[in-house]
Motif scaffolding. Structure first.
Motif, PDB file in Angstrom:
ATOM      1  N   THR A  96       0.864  -1.509  -0.050  1.00  0.00           N
ATOM      2  CA  THR A  96      -0.195   0.069  -0.038  1.00  0.00           C
ATOM      3  C   THR A  96       1.222   0.972   0.162  1.00  0.00           C
ATOM      4  O   THR A  96       1.767   1.524   0.869  1.00  0.00           O
ATOM      5  CB  THR A  96      -0.973   0.015   0.906  1.00  0.00           C
ATOM      6  OG1 THR A  96      -1.461  -1.101   1.209  1.00  0.00           O
ATOM      7  CG2 THR A  96      -1.948   0.981   1.340  1.00  0.00           C
ATOM      8  N   LEU A  97       0.782   1.749  -0.972  1.00  0.00           N
ATOM      9  CA  LEU A  97       1.389   3.119  -1.116  1.00  0.00           C
ATOM     10  C   LEU A  97       0.749   4.583  -0.771  1.00  0.00           C
ATOM     11  O   LEU A  97      -0.464   4.344  -1.994  1.00  0.00           O
ATOM     12  CB  LEU A  97       2.558   3.793  -2.390  1.00  0.00           C
ATOM     13  CG  LEU A  97       2.540   4.308  -2.578  1.00  0.00           C
ATOM     14  CD1 LEU A  97       4.177   4.714  -2.264  1.00  0.00           C
ATOM     15  CD2 LEU A  97       3.874   4.533  -4.335  1.00  0.00           C
ATOM     16  N   ALA A 103      -4.726  11.971  -1.881  1.00  0.00           N
ATOM     17  CA  ALA A 103      -5.213  12.958  -0.619  1.00  0.00           C
ATOM     18  C   ALA A 103      -4.301  12.826   0.718  1.00  0.00           C
ATOM     19  O   ALA A 103      -4.093  13.495   1.671  1.00  0.00           O
ATOM     20  CB  ALA A 103      -6.172  13.653  -0.617  1.00  0.00           C
ATOM     21  N   ARG A 104      -3.459  11.489   1.089  1.00  0.00           N
ATOM     22  CA  ARG A 104      -3.485  10.653   2.341  1.00  0.00           C
ATOM     23  C   ARG A 104      -1.077  10.098   2.198  1.00  0.00           C
ATOM     24  O   ARG A 104      -1.226  10.655   3.361  1.00  0.00           O
ATOM     25  CB  ARG A 104      -3.670   9.579   2.305  1.00  0.00           C
ATOM     26  CG  ARG A 104      -5.697   9.021   2.081  1.00  0.00           C
ATOM     27  CD  ARG A 104      -5.362   7.728   2.089  1.00  0.00           C
ATOM     28  NE  ARG A 104      -5.033   6.957   0.955  1.00  0.00           N
ATOM     29  CZ  ARG A 104      -4.773   5.995   0.240  1.00  0.00           C
ATOM     30  NH1 ARG A 104      -5.887   5.099   1.207  1.00  0.00           N
ATOM     31  NH2 ARG A 104      -5.338   5.459  -0.658  1.00  0.00           N
ATOM     32  N   GLN A 105      -1.319  11.457   1.431  1.00  0.00           N
ATOM     33  CA  GLN A 105       0.275  11.139   1.390  1.00  0.00           C
ATOM     34  C   GLN A 105       0.903  12.039   2.599  1.00  0.00           C
ATOM     35  O   GLN A 105       0.180  12.825   2.789  1.00  0.00           O
ATOM     36  CB  GLN A 105       0.651  11.492   0.709  1.00  0.00           C
ATOM     37  CG  GLN A 105       2.109  12.018   0.013  1.00  0.00           C
ATOM     38  CD  GLN A 105       2.734  13.804   0.354  1.00  0.00           C
ATOM     39  OE1 GLN A 105       1.492  14.527   0.220  1.00  0.00           O
ATOM     40  NE2 GLN A 105       3.976  13.504   1.186  1.00  0.00           N
ATOM     41  N   GLY A 106       1.822  11.864   3.589  1.00  0.00           N
ATOM     42  CA  GLY A 106       2.430  12.882   4.032  1.00  0.00           C
ATOM     43  C   GLY A 106       3.896  12.328   5.193  1.00  0.00           C
ATOM     44  O   GLY A 106       4.565  11.489   4.002  1.00  0.00           O
ATOM     45  N   ILE A 107       3.710  12.508   5.824  1.00  0.00           N
ATOM     46  CA  ILE A 107       4.757  11.751   6.319  1.00  0.00           C
ATOM     47  C   ILE A 107       4.321  10.264   7.186  1.00  0.00           C
ATOM     48  O   ILE A 107       3.115  10.682   7.687  1.00  0.00           O
ATOM     49  CB  ILE A 107       5.530  13.273   7.630  1.00  0.00           C
ATOM     50  CG1 ILE A 107       5.801  14.337   7.322  1.00  0.00           C
ATOM     51  CG2 ILE A 107       6.541  12.231   8.797  1.00  0.00           C
ATOM     52  CD1 ILE A 107       6.142  15.390   8.871  1.00  0.00           C
ATOM     53  N   GLU A 114      -3.355   8.377  10.938  1.00  0.00           N
ATOM     54  CA  GLU A 114      -3.778   9.016  10.600  1.00  0.00           C
ATOM     55  C   GLU A 114      -4.850   7.680   9.807  1.00  0.00           C
ATOM     56  O   GLU A 114      -6.458   8.107   9.935  1.00  0.00           O
ATOM     57  CB  GLU A 114      -3.692  10.113  10.376  1.00  0.00           C
ATOM     58  CG  GLU A 114      -3.392  10.261   9.334  1.00  0.00           C
ATOM     59  CD  GLU A 114      -3.437  11.686   7.899  1.00  0.00           C
ATOM     60  OE1 GLU A 114      -3.170  12.652   8.785  1.00  0.00           O
ATOM     61  OE2 GLU A 114      -2.355  11.828   7.119  1.00  0.00           O
ATOM     62  N   GLN A 115      -4.537   6.461   9.370  1.00  0.00           N
ATOM     63  CA  GLN A 115      -4.971   6.026   8.459  1.00  0.00           C
ATOM     64  C   GLN A 115      -5.224   4.830   9.448  1.00  0.00           C
ATOM     65  O   GLN A 115      -6.367   3.884   9.164  1.00  0.00           O
ATOM     66  CB  GLN A 115      -4.080   5.703   7.755  1.00  0.00           C
ATOM     67  CG  GLN A 115      -4.009   6.397   6.428  1.00  0.00           C
ATOM     68  CD  GLN A 115      -5.276   6.541   5.519  1.00  0.00           C
ATOM     69  OE1 GLN A 115      -5.717   6.261   5.376  1.00  0.00           O
ATOM     70  NE2 GLN A 115      -5.323   7.620   5.750  1.00  0.00           N
ATOM     71  N   GLY A 378      -1.644  15.031   3.600  1.00  0.00           N
ATOM     72  CA  GLY A 378      -2.286  15.490   2.265  1.00  0.00           C
ATOM     73  C   GLY A 378      -3.833  16.395   3.607  1.00  0.00           C
ATOM     74  O   GLY A 378      -4.324  17.282   2.886  1.00  0.00           O
ATOM     75  N   LEU A 379      -4.022  15.147   4.634  1.00  0.00           N
ATOM     76  CA  LEU A 379      -5.767  15.473   4.921  1.00  0.00           C
ATOM     77  C   LEU A 379      -5.433  16.341   6.525  1.00  0.00           C
ATOM     78  O   LEU A 379      -6.311  16.694   6.173  1.00  0.00           O
ATOM     79  CB  LEU A 379      -5.607  14.116   5.490  1.00  0.00           C
ATOM     80  CG  LEU A 379      -5.729  12.308   5.397  1.00  0.00           C
ATOM     81  CD1 LEU A 379      -6.239  11.210   5.608  1.00  0.00           C
ATOM     82  CD2 LEU A 379      -7.276  12.707   3.975  1.00  0.00           C
ATOM     83  N   VAL A 380      -4.355  16.229   6.491  1.00  0.00           N
ATOM     84  CA  VAL A 380      -4.348  17.415   7.908  1.00  0.00           C
ATOM     85  C   VAL A 380      -4.357  18.688   7.377  1.00  0.00           C
ATOM     86  O   VAL A 380      -4.669  19.924   7.456  1.00  0.00           O
ATOM     87  CB  VAL A 380      -2.297  17.242   8.295  1.00  0.00           C
ATOM     88  CG1 VAL A 380      -2.432  18.659   9.180  1.00  0.00           C
ATOM     89  CG2 VAL A 380      -2.267  16.146   9.480  1.00  0.00           C
ATOM     90  N   LYS A 381      -3.197  18.960   5.811  1.00  0.00           N
ATOM     91  CA  LYS A 381      -3.667  20.220   5.584  1.00  0.00           C
ATOM     92  C   LYS A 381      -4.867  20.540   5.670  1.00  0.00           C
ATOM     93  O   LYS A 381      -5.474  21.543   4.865  1.00  0.00           O
ATOM     94  CB  LYS A 381      -2.641  19.911   4.178  1.00  0.00           C
ATOM     95  CG  LYS A 381      -2.443  21.015   3.471  1.00  0.00           C
ATOM     96  CD  LYS A 381      -1.803  21.440   1.281  1.00  0.00           C
ATOM     97  CE  LYS A 381      -1.159  22.350   1.588  1.00  0.00           C
ATOM     98  NZ  LYS A 381      -2.567  22.892   0.242  1.00  0.00           N
TER      99      LYS A 381
END
Length: 467
Positions: A96-97, A103-107, A114-115, A378-381
């Motif tokens: 899973t990437l 939108a779920r990408q991030g640190i 968060e996932q 991306g979700l935090v943003k």
């Protein structure tokens, strides 16, 4: 026999223990990022496939540009290839990437919790030292080296020596304006950057029970800066509420079975720790670092310390070197230290609560120095923008960036110039961490924002009417 939270998870994941004490552990979750390329190269060279794609999760974070998530914005070919390789490896190996454009990408240490990938009772690893972050949800999580990454990719197991157990208890009530970042800086200042060496730290006491899950992540994130292998907080109803409904969390009957197990994890009464440390919450003030180690921290109302007062010659020499690098004079009030730029972000402090705290200070004010805000995902943003936090920052003159590790690590184009002083919400302040010759002060998001609008290290309580 009474057991600690750490022992329960370690024992559950033990496959075998050799006579010399080395333990083969089953890895429940393996987190990978764009710096994991070498592990996949070794896998391919040995003609092996990823053992458990369903237990492997990745996202690009270290090498991405935060100015734009267009690959073309990564202006160094090597960095761009690292990001492209992660995409190719995910397609080839089937894990899973959360890629650029998702939108779920991030640190990685923001995305996992968060996932709902991060869960109590799991043993989790990643080729990044701040994997300890995931311990905030009651997991045993730690960083591993590149050769260990390839071993986990191929076998879903890992050889480790069993650490000792430490409990850090903070009881009482934190004062107004004192944040989780201040708590962990105070702990590290107390026990030292090597105080947790060889240990897994469990954080206990009323302060951590009352602390939000995101606050616990900040504390566990910096456990490695105290030398610890990992940091943990026992799962509780706050943990379960945080995880409920997240995409990779258990659902339905599986949720009921999971929570029943999770409730068995907290340390048993009477369990013995190898080391015990206690602090009183009322004695913790907003902290900031003055040197080149996270242990070089002091209350913002204090002064730059004098090496002449150091307890040992070795400490005296270390302090002298640190102050020379930082360009500071003993006795200078910390609130008189002028700063060149501010960075709000990193896997320590880039979540929505962090951004809210910084925005509360920035609102209605103007930054007088360069200030950058980098959301953790991306979700935090998206959530910050839905709440109007981005507008607050932009109106105050802060930059609003795309998710990524950014200026924390200094390997993605976001750098502090030599000789410049940066107030940073990240986790490391050693020489050159944010760029060659960069001078880093670690602090909370609120203090970072206060510094941005004053140009000097500033107690945020003075802008909140609390001091």
């Amino acid at each position: 026999m009474s057991r600690t939270l750490f022992a329960k998870i370690w024992d559950r994941h033990t496959v075998m223990t050799r006579p010399d004490g080395a333990t083969l552990l089953h890895v429940a979750r393996h987190m990978v990022h764009d710096g994991s390329r070498a592990g996949f190269v070794r896998l391919r060279e040995q003609g092996l496939k990823l053992r458990h794609p369903e237990r492997t999760f990745g996202t690009p974070d270290h090498y991405v540009s935060t100015a734009s998530h267009d690959l073309a914005a990564i202006d160094e070919p090597f960095r761009r290839e690292m990001v492209e390789a992660l995409t190719a490896n995910a397609a080839e190996q089937g894990f899973t990437l959360f890629d650029l454009g998702d939108a779920r990408q991030g640190i990685i240490h923001v995305v996992g919790p968060e996932q709902g990938v991060t869960q109590p009772g799991l043993l989790m690893v990643c080729g990044d030292s701040h994997t300890a972050t995931h311990g905030a949800l009651g997991a045993l999580a730690f960083g591993i080296g590149s050769s260990e990454v390839s071993h986990v990719l191929a076998t879903q197991t890992l050889w480790q020596s069993r650490p000792r157990a430490m409990r850090v208890t903070v009881d009482g009530t934190l004062g107004a304006g004192v944040t989780p970042k201040d708590v962990i800086l105070a702990i590290i200042a107390r026990i030292g950057a090597a105080g947790g060496t060889g240990h897994v730290i469990e954080y206990a006491g009323s302060v951590f029970r009352e602390m939000s899950i995101e606050g616990r992540m900040t504390v566990c994130n910096m456990s490695i800066e105290a030398g610890a292998r990992a940091g943990m907080v026992a799962p509780d109803d706050k943990t379960f509420a945080y995880l409920a409904g997240r995409p990779f969390a258990p659902q339905g009957a599986d949720w009921d079975r999971a929570t029943a197990y999770w409730r068995s994890l907290p340390t048993d009464d009477g369990a013995v720790f190898d080391t015990e440390v206690s602090l009183r919450a009322e004695e913790i003030a907003p902290h900031v670092t003055w040197g080149t180690s996270p242990e070089d921290a002091a209350p913002i109302g204090g002064v730059v310390p004098d090496p002449a007062q150091a307890p040992t010659e070795a400490k005296r020499e270390a302090m002298t070197r640190a102050l020379a690098y930082m360009g500071l004079t003993p006795g200078t009030r910390l609130t008189d230290v002028a700063v060149d730029r501010v960075f709000i972000g990193s896997c320590t402090n880039s979540r929505i609560e962090d951004l809210r705290a910084a925005a509360a200070i920035a609102q209605g004010r103007k930054a007088v120095i360069s200030a950058m805000v980098v959301p953790g995902s991306g979700l935090v943003k998206a959530q910050a923008e839905a709440e109007g936090l981005d507008r607050i920052f932009l109106e105050a003159g802060f930059e609003w960036r795309e998710p990524g590790c950014s200026m924390c690590v200094g390997m993605n184009g976001d750098l502090v110039a030599a000789g410049q002083r940066c107030a940073s919400t990240s986790n490391r302040n050693f020489m050159g961490r944010q760029g060659q010759g960069a001078r880093t002060h670690l602090l909370s998001p609120a203090m970072a924002a206060a510094t941005a609008v004053t140009g000097r290290l500033t107690d945020p309580r003075t802008l909140q009417g609390g001091v």
